[in-house]
Design a protein around this motif. Structure first.
Motif, PDB file in Angstrom:
ATOM      1  N   PHE A 448     -25.097  11.135  64.008  1.00 28.79           N
ATOM      2  CA  PHE A 448     -26.501  10.554  63.831  1.00 28.79           C
ATOM      3  C   PHE A 448     -26.600   9.364  64.798  1.00 28.79           C
ATOM      4  CE2 PHE A 448     -25.613  12.383  59.940  1.00 28.79           C
ATOM      5  CZ  PHE A 448     -26.811  12.666  59.115  1.00 28.79           C
ATOM      6  N   GLU A 449     -27.797   9.558  65.826  1.00 22.05           N
ATOM      7  CA  GLU A 449     -28.034   8.692  66.956  1.00 22.05           C
ATOM      8  C   GLU A 449     -29.197   7.995  66.844  1.00 22.05           C
ATOM      9  OE1 GLU A 449     -27.302  11.053  70.358  1.00 22.05           O
ATOM     10  OE2 GLU A 449     -25.285  11.145  70.133  1.00 22.05           O
ATOM     11  N   ASN A 450     -29.902   8.288  66.149  1.00 27.26           N
ATOM     12  CA  ASN A 450     -31.351   7.901  66.016  1.00 27.26           C
ATOM     13  C   ASN A 450     -32.076   7.836  64.535  1.00 27.26           C
ATOM     14  OD1 ASN A 450     -33.709   6.459  67.173  1.00 27.26           O
ATOM     15  ND2 ASN A 450     -34.593   8.457  67.730  1.00 27.26           N
ATOM     16  N   PHE A 451     -31.500   6.969  63.717  1.00 24.33           N
ATOM     17  CA  PHE A 451     -32.042   6.767  62.596  1.00 24.33           C
ATOM     18  C   PHE A 451     -32.228   5.472  62.014  1.00 24.33           C
ATOM     19  CE2 PHE A 451     -27.723   6.109  61.579  1.00 24.33           C
ATOM     20  CZ  PHE A 451     -27.680   5.334  60.518  1.00 24.33           C
ATOM     21  N   THR A 452     -32.913   5.107  60.828  1.00 23.56           N
ATOM     22  CA  THR A 452     -33.089   3.770  60.606  1.00 23.56           C
ATOM     23  C   THR A 452     -33.997   3.815  58.954  1.00 23.56           C
ATOM     24  OG1 THR A 452     -34.079   1.442  61.049  1.00 23.56           O
ATOM     25  CG2 THR A 452     -35.760   3.514  61.204  1.00 23.56           C
ATOM     26  N   ALA A 453     -34.003   2.663  58.470  1.00 22.53           N
ATOM     27  CA  ALA A 453     -34.454   2.486  57.193  1.00 22.53           C
ATOM     28  C   ALA A 453     -35.726   1.728  57.382  1.00 22.53           C
ATOM     29  CB  ALA A 453     -33.661   1.735  56.113  1.00 22.53           C
ATOM     30  N   ILE A 461     -32.281  -0.852  60.693  1.00 17.95           N
ATOM     31  CA  ILE A 461     -31.066  -0.215  60.961  1.00 17.95           C
ATOM     32  C   ILE A 461     -30.991   0.154  62.367  1.00 17.95           C
ATOM     33  CG2 ILE A 461     -29.156   1.411  60.434  1.00 17.95           C
ATOM     34  CD1 ILE A 461     -30.029   1.412  57.438  1.00 17.95           C
ATOM     35  N   TYR A 462     -29.997  -0.208  63.194  1.00 14.57           N
ATOM     36  CA  TYR A 462     -30.206   0.254  64.504  1.00 14.57           C
ATOM     37  C   TYR A 462     -28.453   0.682  64.887  1.00 14.57           C
ATOM     38  CZ  TYR A 462     -34.722  -1.036  65.254  1.00 14.57           C
ATOM     39  OH  TYR A 462     -36.195  -1.310  65.274  1.00 14.57           O
ATOM     40  N   THR A 463     -27.962   1.848  64.243  1.00 21.84           N
ATOM     41  CA  THR A 463     -26.709   2.171  64.388  1.00 21.84           C
ATOM     42  C   THR A 463     -26.459   3.666  64.767  1.00 21.84           C
ATOM     43  OG1 THR A 463     -26.170   2.976  62.177  1.00 21.84           O
ATOM     44  CG2 THR A 463     -25.760   0.414  62.678  1.00 21.84           C
ATOM     45  N   ASN A 464     -25.143   3.878  65.277  1.00 24.98           N
ATOM     46  CA  ASN A 464     -25.106   5.183  65.573  1.00 24.98           C
ATOM     47  C   ASN A 464     -23.847   5.580  64.598  1.00 24.98           C
ATOM     48  OD1 ASN A 464     -26.696   5.732  67.891  1.00 24.98           O
ATOM     49  ND2 ASN A 464     -25.082   4.743  69.352  1.00 24.98           N
ATOM     50  N   CYS A 465     -23.818   6.714  64.248  1.00 25.21           N
ATOM     51  CA  CYS A 465     -23.048   7.335  62.943  1.00 25.21           C
ATOM     52  C   CYS A 465     -22.303   8.410  63.316  1.00 25.21           C
ATOM     53  CB  CYS A 465     -23.690   7.145  61.583  1.00 25.21           C
ATOM     54  SG  CYS A 465     -23.928   5.717  60.885  1.00 25.21           S
ATOM     55  N   VAL A 466     -20.954   8.571  63.315  1.00 26.02           N
ATOM     56  CA  VAL A 466     -20.310   9.807  63.388  1.00 26.02           C
ATOM     57  C   VAL A 466     -19.582  10.137  62.256  1.00 26.02           C
ATOM     58  CG1 VAL A 466     -18.514  10.951  64.836  1.00 26.02           C
ATOM     59  CG2 VAL A 466     -19.946   9.338  65.605  1.00 26.02           C
TER      60      VAL A 466
END
Length: 470
Positions: A448-453, A461-466
């Motif tokens: 996930f490279e482009n998601f937020t709340a 939220i500004y994070t990358n998740c693997v």
């Protein structure tokens, strides 16, 4: 003869009041020279099963009246002194004879004295028995057998009992009986009313045959997550019955053991499992799955899931499980899974599993919603909904569910904007109306490279998740 203390107390009060009236309004020494008041004439105004109503004609020169109501054993039911000329006695027994006694008093300076005692017998009404239930029918469904009978006029409800010892009440003219063993059963039904005009009906007995018909059955794979990999998968069979129940046969590979359950819809319009026929302790249903293994199932509050297509040809389920053997707990607790009918190359099926999700970046969930660095690791579950849809559970550590559509050709998972964490919207960091697009590789790692709340037009939220599958 023994008397009820409350009756004696009331009688004592009445006699004391009457004695006071006699002393105050008449002269004992002059009684022989005075003419008694006319004896009251009592009339009965009506009766019910639990009450009697009376009145008496006013007596000339009378200032008050004493009365007492007694039963057939001369027990005083009620007694008092009054200036009125009527009485309604309540709380009486049905179809019972009572005797009312009334006498009049006059003033002290009157030339009259106390009247003779008037007596009138009256009987309360007899209760009307409710009509007995006369027929019944049965139908499979709703997880059991539903017994239905014609409604009885004036009935407030029905008491029922089974020959198995199970009993209860219902305010409707039907009852659904859960967990009955197969075979012949007899139910007894009695109609009752909250209106004391009516008494219970005669019992009605109805004998029926408890049967179940198989709707479909399919073989699938049961995975016991509390056991080591390589030792935790068994071929099992799921059977669906026409009464709305299901059974997983031989889930842990032991012949003769099964997991029986029904399904019910939760507030998210998803089906959860509801085991039946097992002891319940602290929310866990205790099921023996082999001669040495005990499975404690926790299925409520979003801890289970059930899906099957319209024909039952494919589906999956999972539930929170804790496993025990003779030495105690086995494993730390996990979600047992069972799936059947999916194609081996199905898009969504490939991604099912437990993942370690690592998220790095920053968000605005620091103290008083300030910016903070993020480097977090969470366990995320991926569950299959159908051939092309999956569900994320506990993504970003939030105990919510995110539904995504899998495209095997592009290796993407698309998540439409949806409520997240009660107050937020899970969406692309570009716009709260734009979907989140995740990508996965040949090893089924999900990025996930482009998601937020989103909330109130702001992204938190500004994070990358693997996510890497365990």
């Amino acid at each position: 003869m023994k008397y009820d203390k409350s009756i004696i107390s009331r009688l004592g009060t009445m006699l004391a009041v009457a004695l006071f009236a006699l002393v105050s309004f008449t002269s004992c020494s002059d009684d022989d020279e005075k003419t008694p008041l006319q004896m009251p004439t009592i009339s009965q105004d009506g009766q019910t099963v639990s009450s009697l109503a009376f009145h008496w004609d006013p007596v000339a020169d009378a200032t008050q009246y004493a009365y007492e109501l007694v039963d057939a054993f001369d027990h005083v039911i009620t007694a008092d002194v009054t200036q009125t000329t009527s009485l309604v006695a309540t709380g009486l027994k049905a179809n019972t004879e009572y005797t009312l006694k009334v006498w009049a008093f006059t003033a002290l300076n009157s030339d009259k004295t106390t009247s003779p005692i008037a007596v009138l017998k009256a009987t309360t009404s007899q209760q009307v028995p409710l009509v007995s239930v006369s027929s019944a029918t049965t139908a499979n469904g709703n997880g059991g057998v539903t017994v239905t009978w014609p409604a009885v006029e004036h009935a407030s409800g029905y008491r029922y009992s089974l020959d198995t010892g199970v009993s209860g009440t219902t305010t409707t003219n039907s009852v659904t009986l859960i967990g009955l063993e197969l075979g012949q059963r007899t139910i007894t039904i009695v109609a009752y009313s909250d209106d004391d005009t009516y008494s219970d009906s005669e019992p009605f007995q109805f004998t029926f045959e408890r049967v179940r018909n198989v709707l479909w059955r399919h073989t699938g794979t049961y995975t016991m997550k509390n056991l080591p990999d390589g030792e935790n998968k068994f071929e099992a069979e799921i059977v669906a019955y026409d009464d709305g129940t299901y059974s997983i046969e031989n889930p842990y590979g032991a012949v003769g053991y099964s997991i029986n359950f029904m399904i019910e819809m939760n507030d998210k319009n998803e089906y959860e499992m509801r085991p039946y026929g097992y002891p319940l302790e602290s929310g866990f249903n205790i099921v023996n799955v082999t001669s040495v293994l005990e499975l404690d199932m926790f299925c409520g509050d979003g801890h289970s899931f059930f899906y099957a297509d319209e024909t039952g040809s494919k589906g999956n389920l999972w539930f929170w499980a804790i496993l025990y053997d003779a030495n105690g707990q086995v494993g730390a607790g996990a979600y047992d899974e069972f799936e059947w009918g999916w194609e081996e190359n199905g898009e969504a099926n490939d991604l099912v599993g437990t993942y370690t999700a690592t998220c790095k970046g920053y968000d605005y969930f620091g103290e008083e919603y300030t910016k903070q660095d993020v480097n977090r690791t969470d366990e995320v579950l991926v569950r299959q909904i159908d051939d092309t849809h999956i569900k994320l559970i506990n993504f970003y550590g939030w105990n919510d569910e995110n539904i995504g559509e899998v495209d095997k050709l592009s290796r993407t998972i698309t998540f439409k904007p949806a409520t997240w964490g009660t107050y937020y919207t899970f969406a692309s960091a570009n716009s709260e109306t734009e979907p989140v697009i995740a990508h996965y590789d040949d090893d089924f790692n999900i990025a996930f490279e482009n998601f937020t709340a989103w909330y109130g037009g702001n992204a938190f939220i500004y994070t990358n998740c693997v996510m890497k599958r365990k």
